[in-house]
Design a protein around this motif. Structure first.
Motif, short mmCIF file in Angstrom:
data_model
loop_
_atom_site.label_atom_id
_atom_site.label_comp_id
_atom_site.label_asym_id
_atom_site.label_seq_id
_atom_site.Cartn_x
_atom_site.Cartn_y
_atom_site.Cartn_z
N ALA A 145 0.83 -1.21 0.00
CA ALA A 145 0.00 0.00 0.00
C ALA A 145 0.86 1.25 0.00
N SER A 146 1.97 1.23 0.72
CA SER A 146 2.83 2.41 0.75
C SER A 146 3.52 2.62 -0.60
N ILE A 147 3.90 1.55 -1.26
CA ILE A 147 4.49 1.68 -2.60
C ILE A 147 3.46 2.24 -3.57
N MET A 148 2.24 1.76 -3.50
CA MET A 148 1.19 2.26 -4.39
C MET A 148 0.87 3.71 -4.09
N SER A 149 0.88 4.10 -2.81
CA SER A 149 0.63 5.51 -2.50
C SER A 149 1.71 6.40 -3.07
N TYR A 150 2.96 5.92 -3.08
CA TYR A 150 4.03 6.72 -3.68
C TYR A 150 3.82 6.84 -5.18
N VAL A 151 3.38 5.77 -5.83
CA VAL A 151 3.10 5.84 -7.27
C VAL A 151 1.99 6.85 -7.55
N LEU A 152 0.95 6.85 -6.71
CA LEU A 152 -0.13 7.82 -6.89
C LEU A 152 0.35 9.25 -6.64
N TRP A 153 1.22 9.43 -5.64
CA TRP A 153 1.79 10.77 -5.40
C TRP A 153 2.63 11.19 -6.60
N LEU A 154 3.38 10.27 -7.18
CA LEU A 154 4.20 10.59 -8.36
C LEU A 154 3.32 11.02 -9.52
N CYS A 155 2.17 10.37 -9.69
CA CYS A 155 1.22 10.79 -10.74
C CYS A 155 0.70 12.20 -10.47
N MET A 156 0.43 12.52 -9.20
CA MET A 156 -0.02 13.87 -8.85
C MET A 156 1.08 14.89 -9.13
N PHE A 157 2.32 14.53 -8.80
CA PHE A 157 3.44 15.42 -9.04
C PHE A 157 3.63 15.66 -10.54
N LEU A 158 3.56 14.62 -11.33
CA LEU A 158 3.73 14.76 -12.79
C LEU A 158 2.59 15.60 -13.39
N ARG A 159 1.40 15.45 -12.86
CA ARG A 159 0.28 16.28 -13.31
C ARG A 159 0.51 17.75 -12.95
N TRP A 160 1.07 17.99 -11.76
CA TRP A 160 1.38 19.36 -11.32
C TRP A 160 2.46 19.97 -12.22
N VAL A 161 3.47 19.19 -12.59
CA VAL A 161 4.54 19.68 -13.46
C VAL A 161 4.02 19.97 -14.86
N ALA A 162 3.05 19.19 -15.32
CA ALA A 162 2.53 19.36 -16.68
C ALA A 162 1.56 20.52 -16.84
N GLN A 163 1.16 21.16 -15.77
CA GLN A 163 0.17 22.23 -15.89
C GLN A 163 0.66 23.45 -16.61
#
Length: 90
Positions: free
Chosen positions: A72-90
């Motif tokens: 679950a912690s690994i998956m939460s990091y993957v989801l955070w990484l997706c949020m970060f990449l979305r923030w960078v792409a704005q």
């Protein structure tokens, strides 16, 4: 068990990156990853990194919570990484 040690090392590198970003904002695609622009992402990264390090160390000890919380912690990091990449792409 080597995977747990890799995850702990990766988590510690994340803590280092978080500390550097708190002291000196890091530029990503014209945005600054620092308290002024990405405070919520940084707080979330801190919580997820702490959970990832804790879960990996508990899995190394062989406890039940480590067995359940590690994926679950690994998956939460993957989801955070997706949020970060979305923030960078704005």
């Amino acid at each position: 068990m080597i995977l747990c040690r890799i995850v702990i090392a990766f988590g510690l590198l994340n803590v280092l990156l978080l500390l550097i970003a708190a002291l000196m904002p890091l530029p990503f695609n014209g945005l600054e990853y620092g308290w002024s622009q990405a405070s919520s992402l940084m707080i979330l990264q801190g919580f997820i990194t702490a959970a990832m390090i804790y879960a990996a160390s508990e899995k190394l000890r062989g406890s039940d919570i480590g067995q359940k919380a590690f994926p679950a912690s690994i998956m939460s990091y993957v989801l955070w990484l997706c949020m970060f990449l979305r923030w960078v792409a704005q």
